[in-house]
Scaffold this motif. Structure first.
Motif, PDB file in Angstrom:
ATOM      1  N   ILE A 123      52.139  40.089  33.513  1.00 53.51           N
ATOM      2  CA  ILE A 123      50.944  40.230  34.343  1.00 53.51           C
ATOM      3  C   ILE A 123      49.708  39.568  33.735  1.00 53.51           C
ATOM      4  O   ILE A 123      49.536  39.509  32.527  1.00 53.51           O
ATOM      5  CB  ILE A 123      50.634  41.711  34.644  1.00 53.51           C
ATOM      6  CG1 ILE A 123      50.243  42.489  33.378  1.00 53.51           C
ATOM      7  CG2 ILE A 123      51.802  42.365  35.347  1.00 53.51           C
ATOM      8  CD1 ILE A 123      49.579  43.816  33.665  1.00 53.51           C
ATOM      9  N   ASN A 124      48.882  39.073  34.613  1.00 59.60           N
ATOM     10  CA  ASN A 124      47.546  38.620  34.295  1.00 59.60           C
ATOM     11  C   ASN A 124      46.587  39.800  34.479  1.00 59.60           C
ATOM     12  O   ASN A 124      46.923  40.778  35.140  1.00 59.60           O
ATOM     13  CB  ASN A 124      47.151  37.498  35.251  1.00 59.60           C
ATOM     14  CG  ASN A 124      46.278  36.454  34.601  1.00 59.60           C
ATOM     15  OD1 ASN A 124      46.377  36.189  33.415  1.00 59.60           O
ATOM     16  ND2 ASN A 124      45.422  35.831  35.390  1.00 59.60           N
ATOM     17  N   TYR A 125      45.377  39.708  33.937  1.00 56.69           N
ATOM     18  CA  TYR A 125      44.363  40.746  34.150  1.00 56.69           C
ATOM     19  C   TYR A 125      42.983  40.157  33.903  1.00 56.69           C
ATOM     20  O   TYR A 125      42.849  39.053  33.364  1.00 56.69           O
ATOM     21  CB  TYR A 125      44.607  41.957  33.240  1.00 56.69           C
ATOM     22  CG  TYR A 125      44.786  41.634  31.769  1.00 56.69           C
ATOM     23  CD1 TYR A 125      43.696  41.458  30.919  1.00 56.69           C
ATOM     24  CD2 TYR A 125      46.059  41.513  31.220  1.00 56.69           C
ATOM     25  CE1 TYR A 125      43.866  41.175  29.574  1.00 56.69           C
ATOM     26  CE2 TYR A 125      46.244  41.222  29.875  1.00 56.69           C
ATOM     27  CZ  TYR A 125      45.140  41.048  29.058  1.00 56.69           C
ATOM     28  OH  TYR A 125      45.314  40.756  27.719  1.00 56.69           O
ATOM     29  N   THR A 126      41.957  40.872  34.296  1.00 59.91           N
ATOM     30  CA  THR A 126      40.583  40.399  34.153  1.00 59.91           C
ATOM     31  C   THR A 126      40.200  40.348  32.681  1.00 59.91           C
ATOM     32  O   THR A 126      40.304  41.349  31.964  1.00 59.91           O
ATOM     33  CB  THR A 126      39.619  41.325  34.905  1.00 59.91           C
ATOM     34  OG1 THR A 126      39.998  41.363  36.294  1.00 59.91           O
ATOM     35  CG2 THR A 126      38.184  40.834  34.780  1.00 59.91           C
ATOM     36  N   LEU A 127      39.759  39.179  32.222  1.00 58.65           N
ATOM     37  CA  LEU A 127      39.360  39.024  30.827  1.00 58.65           C
ATOM     38  C   LEU A 127      37.911  39.456  30.627  1.00 58.65           C
ATOM     39  O   LEU A 127      37.128  39.567  31.577  1.00 58.65           O
ATOM     40  CB  LEU A 127      39.544  37.568  30.399  1.00 58.65           C
ATOM     41  CG  LEU A 127      40.981  37.037  30.460  1.00 58.65           C
ATOM     42  CD1 LEU A 127      41.020  35.554  30.087  1.00 58.65           C
ATOM     43  CD2 LEU A 127      41.917  37.841  29.572  1.00 58.65           C
ATOM     44  N   LEU A 128      37.581  39.702  29.372  1.00 59.34           N
ATOM     45  CA  LEU A 128      36.234  40.161  29.011  1.00 59.34           C
ATOM     46  C   LEU A 128      35.193  39.145  29.484  1.00 59.34           C
ATOM     47  O   LEU A 128      35.312  37.950  29.218  1.00 59.34           O
ATOM     48  CB  LEU A 128      36.150  40.325  27.489  1.00 59.34           C
ATOM     49  CG  LEU A 128      34.971  41.101  26.916  1.00 59.34           C
ATOM     50  CD1 LEU A 128      35.024  42.565  27.332  1.00 59.34           C
ATOM     51  CD2 LEU A 128      34.962  40.997  25.392  1.00 59.34           C
ATOM     52  N   GLN A 129      34.160  39.630  30.210  1.00 63.10           N
ATOM     53  CA  GLN A 129      33.141  38.734  30.746  1.00 63.10           C
ATOM     54  C   GLN A 129      31.856  39.495  31.033  1.00 63.10           C
ATOM     55  O   GLN A 129      31.866  40.705  31.245  1.00 63.10           O
ATOM     56  CB  GLN A 129      33.634  38.071  32.024  1.00 63.10           C
ATOM     57  CG  GLN A 129      34.058  39.051  33.098  1.00 63.10           C
ATOM     58  CD  GLN A 129      34.826  38.384  34.213  1.00 63.10           C
ATOM     59  OE1 GLN A 129      34.236  37.971  35.197  1.00 63.10           O
ATOM     60  NE2 GLN A 129      36.142  38.289  34.061  1.00 63.10           N
ATOM     61  N   ARG A 130      30.764  38.763  31.026  1.00 63.90           N
ATOM     62  CA  ARG A 130      29.468  39.362  31.340  1.00 63.90           C
ATOM     63  C   ARG A 130      29.392  39.703  32.820  1.00 63.90           C
ATOM     64  O   ARG A 130      30.037  39.068  33.649  1.00 63.90           O
ATOM     65  CB  ARG A 130      28.348  38.393  30.991  1.00 63.90           C
ATOM     66  CG  ARG A 130      28.300  37.983  29.540  1.00 63.90           C
ATOM     67  CD  ARG A 130      27.199  36.983  29.304  1.00 63.90           C
ATOM     68  NE  ARG A 130      27.279  36.423  27.958  1.00 63.90           N
ATOM     69  CZ  ARG A 130      26.417  35.537  27.455  1.00 63.90           C
ATOM     70  NH1 ARG A 130      25.430  35.099  28.211  1.00 63.90           N
ATOM     71  NH2 ARG A 130      26.569  35.087  26.235  1.00 63.90           N
ATOM     72  N   THR A 131      28.571  40.709  33.133  1.00 66.15           N
ATOM     73  CA  THR A 131      28.330  41.062  34.532  1.00 66.15           C
ATOM     74  C   THR A 131      26.850  40.907  34.845  1.00 66.15           C
ATOM     75  O   THR A 131      26.007  40.849  33.945  1.00 66.15           O
ATOM     76  CB  THR A 131      28.773  42.513  34.813  1.00 66.15           C
ATOM     77  OG1 THR A 131      28.092  43.403  33.909  1.00 66.15           O
ATOM     78  CG2 THR A 131      30.272  42.668  34.626  1.00 66.15           C
ATOM     79  N   ALA A 132      26.534  40.849  36.132  1.00 66.47           N
ATOM     80  CA  ALA A 132      25.158  40.586  36.555  1.00 66.47           C
ATOM     81  C   ALA A 132      24.188  41.672  36.111  1.00 66.47           C
ATOM     82  O   ALA A 132      22.991  41.428  35.956  1.00 66.47           O
ATOM     83  CB  ALA A 132      25.109  40.430  38.074  1.00 66.47           C
ATOM     84  N   ASP A 133      24.691  42.906  35.910  1.00 63.17           N
ATOM     85  CA  ASP A 133      23.799  43.994  35.522  1.00 63.17           C
ATOM     86  C   ASP A 133      23.570  44.084  34.025  1.00 63.17           C
ATOM     87  O   ASP A 133      22.990  45.041  33.529  1.00 63.17           O
ATOM     88  CB  ASP A 133      24.355  45.330  36.034  1.00 63.17           C
ATOM     89  CG  ASP A 133      25.733  45.650  35.452  1.00 63.17           C
ATOM     90  OD1 ASP A 133      26.238  44.857  34.622  1.00 63.17           O
ATOM     91  OD2 ASP A 133      26.305  46.693  35.832  1.00 63.17           O
TER      92      ASP A 133
END
Length: 316
Positions: A123-133
């Motif tokens: 499986i793939n998954y969401t990697l660590l990343q900045r968010t708008a907030d």
């Protein structure tokens, strides 16, 4: 650009299809699993008969896709196959479902397991990343939640893919191994076993290793290292596998390599396996003094057969 064996097979399949003006005929015993799963890419078949189906969507998030490896001859008329869900590593900042980043041996570990009778879902998954907030997305807890969605997908589709929903195991390397152990103690229902190559069973150990290896990655993907440290600190006790061992946990095969995995990480892994065994969950600590992080050729040669035997005994 050099292509791997699966990419080469895909190119040859597409060329043959274009030349023939029709889909390449397949033996009746090998269904078109890509069509069954609604995957966008044509399935590929290795010389050994392992069927690869790429980019299967398991949840609505952009990153939530995976690759299936079906064992040779896998068909609806065959006995249902046990399944291993594989979670890639990469410090929650890199890696993907195609190569799984396991680094366990020269051969693709998922293909090897499929050759030995297991259906495998990388499986793939969401990697660590900045968010708008100003915060960040991804990380161990978010990955665990997406992995649980993937498990739900496997159970929902077990019948049409001829998988045995009663025989599902987890495997992962590094970050993926960390998540696999978290699920194995926090959400063990329906899981038969976990094979974890270099997990951080104590997230505090994980962040210490992060500081040595991934601080530039954290700054690039999530901004402030201090912010990540604070959030990891808050999550460490709540989600670290070592703090939640009970008789409900699943048996685990836990590997650590002495060349990169820190002494603290090795100590935590050994203590974790001891706790599992004391709670009646027969588990194995596999330490290799000259072993690499998350495996490597020596790990596969030394412990691959034992890990396979462990999976088979957990999924009789």
């Amino acid at each position: 650009m050099r292509m791997n064996r699966w990419q080469t097979m895909l190119v040859l399949t597409l060329v043959h299809t274009a030349a023939a003006g029709a889909a390449t005929p397949r033996p009746a015993r090998v269904p078109d699993w890509a069509a069954v799963l609604g995957a966008p890419d044509p399935q590929q078949v290795s010389p050994e008969g392992v069927v690869l189906v790429t980019n299967v969507r398991y949840a609505p998030q952009r990153a939530a896709v995976g690759d299936f490896y079906f064992p040779p001859g896998h068909a609806l008329t065959a006995p249902p196959a046990p399944c291993v869900m594989n979670i890639h590593g990469g410090g929650f900042t890199r890696g993907n479902h195609f190569n799984a980043q396991l680094n366990v041996g020269r051969d693709n570990m998922s293909e090897w397991l499929a050759q030995n009778g297991f259906a495998v879902f990388n499986i793939n998954y969401t990697l660590l990343q900045r968010t708008a907030d100003g915060g960040f997305a991804g990380g161990p807890v978010a990955t665990m939640e997406e992995a649980l969605q993937a498990l739900a997908f496997l159970r929902t589709n077990a019948s049409r893919c001829n998988l045995d929903a009663r025989r599902i195991a987890l495997m992962g390397g590094s970050a993926g191994a960390t998540v696999a152990t978290m699920i194995g103690v926090l959400h063990p229902a329906g899981i038969r076993a976990v094979v974890a190559w270099s997990p951080f069973v104590n997230l505090a150990d994980g962040f210490r290793q992060y500081q040595s290896y991934y601080v530039p990655e954290i700054r690039r993907h999530a901004g402030s290292v201090d912010m990540v440290r604070r959030k990891f600190g808050r999550l460490a006790k709540e989600y670290s596998a070592i703090h939640h061992v009970s008789s409900n946990a699943v048996p685990m095969f836990v590997y650590a390599g002495g060349r990169v995995d820190t002494p603290g990480m090795q100590k935590s892994a050994a203590a974790f396996v001891d706790q599992l065994s004391q709670n009646g969950r027969a588990s194995i600590y596999a330490f290799l003094a000259d072993g690499e992080h998350a495996g490597g050729d020596k790990a596969l040669q030394t412990y691959g057969p034992q890990a396979l035997r462990f999976l088979r005994e957990a999924n009789p």
